[in-house]
Design a protein around this motif. Structure first.
Motif, PDB file in Angstrom:
ATOM      1  N   ARG A 128      -9.412  -6.915  -5.761  1.00 46.71           N
ATOM      2  CA  ARG A 128      -8.035  -6.444  -5.655  1.00 46.71           C
ATOM      3  C   ARG A 128      -7.176  -7.497  -4.973  1.00 46.71           C
ATOM      4  O   ARG A 128      -7.472  -7.921  -3.852  1.00 46.71           O
ATOM      5  N   LEU A 129      -6.136  -7.889  -5.646  1.00 50.59           N
ATOM      6  CA  LEU A 129      -5.169  -8.820  -5.083  1.00 50.59           C
ATOM      7  C   LEU A 129      -3.972  -8.052  -4.539  1.00 50.59           C
ATOM      8  O   LEU A 129      -3.610  -7.004  -5.067  1.00 50.59           O
ATOM      9  N   SER A 130      -3.378  -8.615  -3.502  1.00 58.41           N
ATOM     10  CA  SER A 130      -2.199  -8.005  -2.898  1.00 58.41           C
ATOM     11  C   SER A 130      -1.012  -8.949  -2.994  1.00 58.41           C
ATOM     12  O   SER A 130      -1.179 -10.171  -2.924  1.00 58.41           O
ATOM     13  N   CYS A 131       0.147  -8.366  -3.128  1.00 58.24           N
ATOM     14  CA  CYS A 131       1.405  -9.121  -3.135  1.00 58.24           C
ATOM     15  C   CYS A 131       2.337  -8.416  -2.152  1.00 58.24           C
ATOM     16  O   CYS A 131       2.823  -7.315  -2.443  1.00 58.24           O
ATOM     17  N   GLU A 132       2.540  -9.037  -1.017  1.00 55.77           N
ATOM     18  CA  GLU A 132       3.369  -8.437   0.024  1.00 55.77           C
ATOM     19  C   GLU A 132       4.701  -9.164   0.106  1.00 55.77           C
ATOM     20  O   GLU A 132       4.744 -10.400   0.125  1.00 55.77           O
ATOM     21  N   ALA A 133       5.761  -8.385   0.189  1.00 59.87           N
ATOM     22  CA  ALA A 133       7.095  -8.963   0.271  1.00 59.87           C
ATOM     23  C   ALA A 133       7.616  -8.912   1.697  1.00 59.87           C
ATOM     24  O   ALA A 133       7.337  -7.977   2.442  1.00 59.87           O
ATOM     25  N   SER A 134       8.392  -9.897   2.048  1.00 55.82           N
ATOM     26  CA  SER A 134       9.107  -9.895   3.329  1.00 55.82           C
ATOM     27  C   SER A 134      10.529 -10.354   3.060  1.00 55.82           C
ATOM     28  O   SER A 134      10.774 -11.185   2.194  1.00 55.82           O
ATOM     29  N   GLY A 135      11.456  -9.761   3.789  1.00 53.23           N
ATOM     30  CA  GLY A 135      12.854 -10.115   3.621  1.00 53.23           C
ATOM     31  C   GLY A 135      13.575  -9.318   2.552  1.00 53.23           C
ATOM     32  O   GLY A 135      14.787  -9.446   2.404  1.00 53.23           O
ATOM     33  N   PHE A 136      12.852  -8.547   1.767  1.00 54.09           N
ATOM     34  CA  PHE A 136      13.455  -7.674   0.771  1.00 54.09           C
ATOM     35  C   PHE A 136      12.429  -6.605   0.401  1.00 54.09           C
ATOM     36  O   PHE A 136      11.243  -6.734   0.684  1.00 54.09           O
ATOM     37  N   THR A 137      12.901  -5.557  -0.261  1.00 54.46           N
ATOM     38  CA  THR A 137      12.008  -4.474  -0.618  1.00 54.46           C
ATOM     39  C   THR A 137      11.609  -4.569  -2.088  1.00 54.46           C
ATOM     40  O   THR A 137      12.416  -4.906  -2.962  1.00 54.46           O
ATOM     41  N   LEU A 138      10.333  -4.251  -2.338  1.00 53.12           N
ATOM     42  CA  LEU A 138       9.837  -4.223  -3.709  1.00 53.12           C
ATOM     43  C   LEU A 138      10.037  -2.862  -4.366  1.00 53.12           C
ATOM     44  O   LEU A 138       9.823  -2.726  -5.568  1.00 53.12           O
ATOM     45  N   ASN A 139      10.432  -1.885  -3.585  1.00 52.24           N
ATOM     46  CA  ASN A 139      10.439  -0.508  -4.055  1.00 52.24           C
ATOM     47  C   ASN A 139      11.226  -0.295  -5.341  1.00 52.24           C
ATOM     48  O   ASN A 139      10.803   0.472  -6.208  1.00 52.24           O
ATOM     49  N   ASP A 140      12.347  -0.946  -5.473  1.00 53.13           N
ATOM     50  CA  ASP A 140      13.202  -0.706  -6.636  1.00 53.13           C
ATOM     51  C   ASP A 140      13.259  -1.918  -7.558  1.00 53.13           C
ATOM     52  O   ASP A 140      14.232  -2.096  -8.307  1.00 53.13           O
ATOM     53  N   ARG A 141      12.212  -2.728  -7.493  1.00 51.36           N
ATOM     54  CA  ARG A 141      12.167  -3.938  -8.327  1.00 51.36           C
ATOM     55  C   ARG A 141      10.909  -3.959  -9.185  1.00 51.36           C
ATOM     56  O   ARG A 141       9.880  -3.383  -8.821  1.00 51.36           O
ATOM     57  N   ALA A 142      11.012  -4.632 -10.292  1.00 51.47           N
ATOM     58  CA  ALA A 142       9.822  -4.910 -11.085  1.00 51.47           C
ATOM     59  C   ALA A 142       9.007  -5.995 -10.389  1.00 51.47           C
ATOM     60  O   ALA A 142       9.562  -6.931  -9.810  1.00 51.47           O
TER      61      ALA A 142
END
Length: 121
Positions: free
Chosen positions: A19-33
């Motif tokens: 399982r790979l993870s992609c973590e965002a910082s500085g913005f939210t992934l919630n409403d993005r592709a």
């Protein structure tokens, strides 16, 4: 600072899961592709799959359709790539990207640095 960070790449054997993870910082992934791409040695970067803002899944590659899936954890601002039944041809650097809502390639505007996945016996 807007940033995507992949993690979880590893050396595994054929048939294993990862399982790979992609973590965002500085913005939210919630409403993005959020999409996953990969680049094997000597080959062009190719799309693997993507999750839309409505959580619909788009497969860019038929070779992973029955083995890989994607999901998001909004509380952790993280998207996961679950890879099952890994094959040697899955060996590549895996990148996550984000942008827009509908997994349209030209909408992606942020990329991570990549994480190496090696599948070998």
């Amino acid at each position: 600072q807007v940033q995507l960070a992949e993690s979880g790449g590893h050396l595994v054997h054929p048939g294993d899961s990862l399982r790979l993870s992609c973590e965002a910082s500085g913005f939210t992934l919630n409403d993005r592709a959020v999409g996953w791409f990969r680049q094997a040695p000597g080959k062009a970067r190719e799309g693997v799959l993507c999750i839309r803002s409505d959580d619909g899944i788009i497969y860019y590659s038929d070779s992973v359709r029955d083995r890989f899936t994607i999901s998001r954890d909004n509380a952790k601002n993280t998207v996961y790539l679950q890879m099952n039944s890994l094959k040697p041809e899955d060996k590549a650097v895996y990148y996550c990207t984000s942008g827009g809502k509908h997994c349209i390639l030209s909408d992606f505007d942020s990329w991570g640095q990549g994480t190496q996945v090696t599948v070998s016996s």
